[in-house]
Scaffold this motif. Structure first.
Motif, PDB file in Angstrom:
ATOM      1  N   VAL A   6       0.835  -1.196   0.000  1.00 53.75           N
ATOM      2  CA  VAL A   6       0.000   0.000   0.000  1.00 53.75           C
ATOM      3  C   VAL A   6       0.872   1.249   0.000  1.00 53.75           C
ATOM      4  N   LEU A   7       0.632   2.114  -0.955  1.00 59.82           N
ATOM      5  CA  LEU A   7       1.308   3.411  -1.014  1.00 59.82           C
ATOM      6  C   LEU A   7       0.330   4.473  -0.528  1.00 59.82           C
ATOM      7  N   ASN A   8       0.765   5.274   0.441  1.00 50.85           N
ATOM      8  CA  ASN A   8      -0.159   6.192   1.104  1.00 50.85           C
ATOM      9  C   ASN A   8      -0.290   7.554   0.424  1.00 50.85           C
ATOM     10  N   THR A   9       0.726   7.970  -0.331  1.00 53.60           N
ATOM     11  CA  THR A   9       0.706   9.297  -0.947  1.00 53.60           C
ATOM     12  C   THR A   9       1.204   9.226  -2.386  1.00 53.60           C
ATOM     13  N   LEU A  10       0.915  10.275  -3.139  1.00 50.68           N
ATOM     14  CA  LEU A  10       1.410  10.364  -4.513  1.00 50.68           C
ATOM     15  C   LEU A  10       2.932  10.432  -4.538  1.00 50.68           C
ATOM     16  N   LEU A  11       3.510  11.109  -3.546  1.00 48.54           N
ATOM     17  CA  LEU A  11       4.963  11.176  -3.460  1.00 48.54           C
ATOM     18  C   LEU A  11       5.561   9.789  -3.244  1.00 48.54           C
ATOM     19  N   ASN A  12       4.896   8.964  -2.418  1.00 48.38           N
ATOM     20  CA  ASN A  12       5.356   7.583  -2.196  1.00 48.38           C
ATOM     21  C   ASN A  12       5.393   6.794  -3.499  1.00 48.38           C
ATOM     22  N   ILE A  13       4.390   7.039  -4.371  1.00 50.92           N
ATOM     23  CA  ILE A  13       4.364   6.355  -5.666  1.00 50.92           C
ATOM     24  C   ILE A  13       5.590   6.740  -6.476  1.00 50.92           C
TER      25      ILE A  13
ATOM     26  N   VAL B 235       8.397   4.053  -7.670  1.00 47.89           N
ATOM     27  CA  VAL B 235       8.577   3.763  -9.097  1.00 47.89           C
ATOM     28  C   VAL B 235       9.985   4.126  -9.538  1.00 47.89           C
ATOM     29  N   SER B 236      10.484   5.255  -9.061  1.00 49.70           N
ATOM     30  CA  SER B 236      11.819   5.709  -9.443  1.00 49.70           C
ATOM     31  C   SER B 236      12.921   4.806  -8.898  1.00 49.70           C
ATOM     32  N   ALA B 237      12.660   4.144  -7.782  1.00 50.50           N
ATOM     33  CA  ALA B 237      13.680   3.305  -7.143  1.00 50.50           C
ATOM     34  C   ALA B 237      13.811   1.931  -7.784  1.00 50.50           C
ATOM     35  N   ILE B 238      12.837   1.571  -8.635  1.00 47.83           N
ATOM     36  CA  ILE B 238      12.824   0.239  -9.248  1.00 47.83           C
ATOM     37  C   ILE B 238      13.409   0.318 -10.648  1.00 47.83           C
TER      38      ILE B 238
END
Length: 407
Positions: free
Chosen positions: A353-360, A364-367
């Motif tokens: 579960v991602l809680n915020t748009l920033l978390n998304i 995504v950038s880390a993968i």
């Protein structure tokens, strides 16, 4: 059951909209334009001329001259004003599709035919009918009418509804290099929305669009929930087509899939959202012992409060539905390293579960492996990720049940 006459009327509207779309796509130059419902249903403007086109769709009706009489009279009236210099000089076109009777025009239209069948009419009760001659009332000579006929084209064998639709999709593919699916669900869907928007503008200038502008406006990566497109396709068929295109895979690859789900607060029910979690985990997670590369999906919920999201997570945990959200302990900051850890049969992580748009964005950038983002939104897109390496699909829906039908 919907009234048959209402269905025919709706098809008539679609036929006109479709002809507008096709007329734009068939323009020779990018700066040529189409005006929607100005002089006639469609005005086609090129560098050298303007053609005012009216279209009729009577798939169950025999062609008779009376069907297009009013259209011809209106065009003759406009022609008269163009001779006086009060209206622009244009060409005229009438296109129609009929069940039969087309042979009635096979002999062509000369001045006498024009006057007899299109410009002569009667008014009044049967006992006191008065015959009117529209050309006489306008003061037009036979020579004037001959000049009008040079500007008039009548086609009573216009394409059938579905044939014209297929021609539009072919034209879209040729113009933008689209696949068959994207031609229909992206470009044509968007084209309907553009034509509808133009048609309701009050000023003629606001109902005009060039081919260049039209192609730019329909070129979006969003599947719109356009009411006109849904009316034409049927909602069930629309959702089924999206499921087939994006969410039907015989062998599901271990990609990193991000599902972004928007909730409509006016009809939100927690159990409906839980069902989305269960459905995603069932279809898009592979955690068996024999799975060589186990994986599970990510989910972000847009439009619910933090308290409600916590309550939902609590219920899921109590039901032994294991989730992680990138926070390792109370008060801890979000850690993408925490949330990207592999789900396995051993740790039983069913969904992340991602809680915020920033978390998304951080995750995504880390993968570095294959990533896919599926964003479901109600009114406006709420997340953009500009990276050609990441497939980002945006689908407009009405409610959570639509999402369930698609995924």
């Amino acid at each position: 059951m919907r009234n048959r006459s209402a269905v025919d009327t709706i098809r008539g509207y679609f036929y006109q909209f479709d002809l507008s779309i096709l007329s734009i796509l068939q323009l020779g130059a990018l700066e040529d334009s189409v005006e929607i419902e100005c002089i006639e249903d469609i005005d086609i403007r090129t560098a050298t001329e303007v053609t005012a086109t009216q279209c009729k769709y009577y798939a169950k009706t025999e062609y008779n001259h009376s069907v297009i009489k009013d259209a011809v009279k209106h065009m003759v009236s406009h022609f008269k004003e163009s001779l006086l210099g009060t209206k622009p000089e244009v060409s005229y076109s009438i296109k129609g599709h009929y069940a039969s009777g087309q042979e009635k025009l096979d002999g062509g239209v000369d001045v006498n035919f024009l006057k007899k069948h299109f410009l002569t009419y009667s008014k009044g009760k049967s006992s006191s009918k008065i015959t009117h001659y529209h050309h006489t009332d306008l003061g037009l000579s036979d020579a004037d009418l001959g000049e009008f006929l040079k500007r008039l084209t009548i086609d009573v064998r216009a394409k059938e509804f579905d044939e014209q639709y297929r021609e539009i999709l072919d034209a879209i593919q040729k113009n933008v290099g689209a696949t068959q699916f994207s031609a229909e669900y992206f470009y044509y869907n968007n084209a309907l929305a553009v034509i509808r928007e133009l048609s309701i503008q009050s000023a003629p200038a606001d109902r005009t669009i060039t081919k260049k502008e039209f192609l730019a406006r329909i070129n979006t990566s969003t599947v719109l929930f356009n009411e006109w497109f849904i009316e034409k396709k049927g909602k069930k068929a629309h959702l089924a087509a999206l499921r087939k295109e994006y969410f039907t895979e015989l062998n599901i690859s271990p990609y990193e899939r991000f599902f972004l789900v928007e909730v409509n607060p006016s009809c939100y029910v927690r159990s409906d959202l839980k069902d989305i979690f269960f459905q995603l985990a069932k279809k898009w997670a592979k955690l068996s012992e024999r799975e060589p590369s186990p994986f599970c999906p990510y989910i972000y919920v847009h439009g619910v409060s933090s308290d409600e999201l916590i309550a939902l997570k609590t219920e899921l945990i109590l039901e032994d539905f294991k989730i992680i959200d990138g926070h390792d302990f109370q008060g801890a900051d979000f850690s993408y390293r925490s949330i990207v850890r592999k789900a396995t049969h051993g740790n039983e992580i069913k969904i992340k579960v991602l809680n915020t748009l920033l978390n998304i964005e951080q995750t995504v950038s880390a993968i570095s492996t294959t990533r896919r983002i599926y964003q479901f939104y109600i009114s406006n897109s709420y997340f953009d990720y500009d990276d050609p390496a990441v497939r980002h699909v945006k689908i407009q829906v009405e409610n959570l049940s639509d999402i369930q039908s698609i995924i």
